[in-house]
Write a protein that holds these residues in place. Structure first.
Motif, short mmCIF file in Angstrom:
data_model
loop_
_atom_site.label_atom_id
_atom_site.label_comp_id
_atom_site.label_asym_id
_atom_site.label_seq_id
_atom_site.Cartn_x
_atom_site.Cartn_y
_atom_site.Cartn_z
N LEU A 194 0.83 -1.20 0.00
CA LEU A 194 0.00 0.00 0.00
C LEU A 194 0.87 1.25 0.00
N GLY A 195 2.01 1.16 0.72
CA GLY A 195 2.91 2.31 0.75
C GLY A 195 3.45 2.64 -0.62
N LEU A 196 3.81 1.62 -1.40
CA LEU A 196 4.31 1.84 -2.75
C LEU A 196 3.25 2.50 -3.62
N ALA A 197 2.02 2.03 -3.49
CA ALA A 197 0.94 2.60 -4.28
C ALA A 197 0.73 4.06 -3.93
N LEU A 198 0.79 4.36 -2.62
CA LEU A 198 0.62 5.74 -2.18
C LEU A 198 1.77 6.61 -2.67
N ALA A 199 2.98 6.07 -2.60
CA ALA A 199 4.14 6.84 -3.05
C ALA A 199 4.02 7.21 -4.52
N LEU A 200 3.57 6.28 -5.33
CA LEU A 200 3.41 6.56 -6.75
C LEU A 200 2.30 7.57 -6.98
N ALA A 201 1.26 7.49 -6.15
CA ALA A 201 0.14 8.41 -6.31
C ALA A 201 0.53 9.84 -5.97
N VAL A 202 1.50 10.00 -5.04
CA VAL A 202 1.90 11.34 -4.64
C VAL A 202 3.29 11.67 -5.20
N GLY A 203 3.61 11.10 -6.33
CA GLY A 203 4.96 11.17 -6.86
C GLY A 203 5.42 12.54 -7.28
N ALA A 204 4.55 13.47 -7.55
CA ALA A 204 4.98 14.79 -7.99
C ALA A 204 5.78 15.47 -6.89
N PRO A 205 6.84 16.21 -7.24
CA PRO A 205 7.65 16.89 -6.23
C PRO A 205 6.80 17.77 -5.33
N SER A 206 7.11 17.78 -4.03
CA SER A 206 6.30 18.53 -3.08
C SER A 206 6.79 19.96 -2.89
N ILE A 207 8.01 20.24 -3.37
CA ILE A 207 8.52 21.57 -3.12
C ILE A 207 7.85 22.58 -4.04
N THR A 208 7.77 23.79 -3.57
CA THR A 208 7.27 24.90 -4.36
C THR A 208 8.46 25.66 -4.92
N PRO A 209 8.28 26.52 -5.90
CA PRO A 209 9.41 27.26 -6.46
C PRO A 209 10.17 28.04 -5.40
N ALA A 210 11.43 28.34 -5.72
CA ALA A 210 12.30 28.98 -4.73
C ALA A 210 11.77 30.32 -4.25
N ASN A 211 10.98 31.01 -5.05
CA ASN A 211 10.48 32.31 -4.63
C ASN A 211 9.13 32.23 -3.94
N ALA A 212 8.62 31.01 -3.74
CA ALA A 212 7.36 30.86 -3.04
C ALA A 212 7.60 30.98 -1.54
N GLN A 213 6.53 31.22 -0.78
CA GLN A 213 6.68 31.50 0.64
C GLN A 213 6.79 30.22 1.47
N GLU A 214 6.22 29.13 1.02
CA GLU A 214 6.19 27.94 1.85
C GLU A 214 6.72 26.72 1.09
N VAL A 215 7.48 25.90 1.79
CA VAL A 215 8.03 24.67 1.24
C VAL A 215 7.59 23.53 2.14
N THR A 216 7.19 22.43 1.53
CA THR A 216 6.89 21.21 2.29
C THR A 216 7.91 20.14 1.92
N LEU A 217 8.58 19.61 2.92
CA LEU A 217 9.58 18.56 2.74
C LEU A 217 9.04 17.25 3.29
N ARG A 218 9.16 16.19 2.48
CA ARG A 218 8.56 14.90 2.83
C ARG A 218 9.64 13.92 3.27
N GLY A 219 9.39 13.29 4.41
CA GLY A 219 10.32 12.30 4.92
C GLY A 219 9.64 10.94 5.07
N ALA A 220 10.43 9.91 5.26
CA ALA A 220 9.87 8.56 5.41
C ALA A 220 10.72 7.76 6.39
N SER A 221 10.05 6.94 7.19
CA SER A 221 10.71 6.03 8.12
C SER A 221 9.99 4.68 8.08
N MET A 222 10.75 3.60 8.13
CA MET A 222 10.15 2.28 8.19
C MET A 222 9.61 1.98 9.58
N PHE A 223 9.91 2.85 10.55
CA PHE A 223 9.64 2.52 11.95
C PHE A 223 8.63 3.48 12.58
#
Length: 338
Positions: free
Chosen positions: A16-45
């Motif tokens: 299910l994790g692989l399916a979700l990862a593919l579904a949200v595959g587009a980069p999460s960052i916004t352009p450098a001049n945008a006000q907010e950036v979201t960084l995505r992390g992952a842990s097996m634990f």
């Protein structure tokens, strides 16, 4: 039945994790001049594992050092798959932006990088800390960035890896022909084959089922993962070989990193180094405690390996040959001499 159901749930969660990862595959960052950036992390634990705590600390430090808006989306419990999946996502710049990885999982892109996690490389924790606090691994970092576009921003680890098996393995006679899982880098299999075991590289999420079904008789791991993933349920015998003090790079997607504001890049670099030091102290301190917790709970039986000094002698020619093959003989010598 309980163990089988638990193993099935783990495998289903990874799928299910692989399916979700593919579904949200587009980069999460916004352009450098945008006000907010979201960084995505992952842990097996889960949230109690040292890796997760280290990534939470990393996020806190970035937020402290960066004068701008940044959010962190950290997915736990293998929601986005396992480490081998994370490597592909980071290399492609999709699904996740940062995580903690075993070097062996990056070997397909950077064949030399498993040297930093080679069994019997470090004499003790002081030796390990000296190497990780230095720039010794810079050539390996450069290879990884060039070949995989994955950037190392810090080093955590500190777990001491031992053998874990369904039946006791306490000496060289027991180890001979012992069917065990090792990580995917060739040096891991070469080391244990030299010790007369019968190693095979199977997927981490298949280990529980493989031991339960008798495909393998054991594997090697550190206390935190044994406890967190309940491997003691199928392999309660721990042999204290202490063959590896783990090195676990904190890594960042190069594709993501280059699109970030310079101020955020600097904050990530600083936070990565400090989070690594935090994680090393945390995991090395917790490792013995977690091992003792499992002993006290009757979940594992821990036994010293007889004549461990013989193992140290047997692996040296394999280490030397591997270093020569990847053009890292000088690096290996530098690590041993430090």
């Amino acid at each position: 039945m309980k163990l089988f159901d638990m193993a099935k749930r783990r495998n289903l969660g990874c799928a299910l994790g692989l399916a979700l990862a593919l579904a949200v595959g587009a980069p999460s960052i916004t352009p450098a001049n945008a006000q907010e950036v979201t960084l995505r992390g992952a842990s097996m634990f889960d949230e109690n594992h040292a890796f997760t705590k280290t990534m939470v600390k990393f996020a806190e430090l970035v937020d402290e050092y960066y004068d701008g808006d940044v959010k962190f989306d950290l997915r736990l419990n293998s929601e986005l798959g396992v480490e081998s999946d994370y490597v592909n996502f980071l290399q492609q710049g999709v699904a996740i932006d940062y995580t903690i990885l075993a070097p062996s999982n990056m070997a397909k892109f950077a064949p030399s990088i498993p040297l930093m996690d080679m069994p019997f490389l470090f004499r003790d924790l002081d030796h390990w800390e000296k190497v990780l606090s230095s720039t010794t691994f810079a050539p390996l970092e450069e290879e990884l960035l060039k070949n995989a576009d994955i950037k190392i921003i810090g080093y955590t680890g500190g777990g001491v890896r031992n053998l874990l098996s369904s039946e006791p393995v306490v000496n060289l006679d027991d180890l001979q022909g012992h069917k065990m899982r090792v990580m995917g880098a060739p040096i891991q299999a070469q080391i244990f084959a030299a010790l007369t075991a019968a190693p095979s590289a199977i997927a981490y999420n298949e280990v529980y089922n493989a031991i339960q079904s008798g495909v393998i008789a054991g594997f090697e791991n550190e206390a935190a993962s044994i406890q967190n993933l309940k491997f003691y349920e199928v392999a309660p015998n721990v042999t204290l070989t202490r063959h590896t003090i783990t090195v676990r790079p904190i890594v960042f997607s190069g594709k993501t990193y280059r699109n970030l504001p310079e101020g955020l890049q600097a904050a990530i670099q600083k936070a990565g180094m400090e989070a690594g030091a935090y994680g090393r102290e945390l995991e090395s301190r917790e490792d013995g405690l977690k091992l003792q917790e499992m002993i006290d709970a009757g979940q594992i039986k821990a036994t010293e390996f007889e004549n461990r000094e013989k193992l140290l002698e047997m692996v040296v020619p394999v280490q030397d040959a591997y270093a020569a093959e990847i053009g890292a003989s000088d690096l290996l010598t530098a690590i041993r001499d430090m």
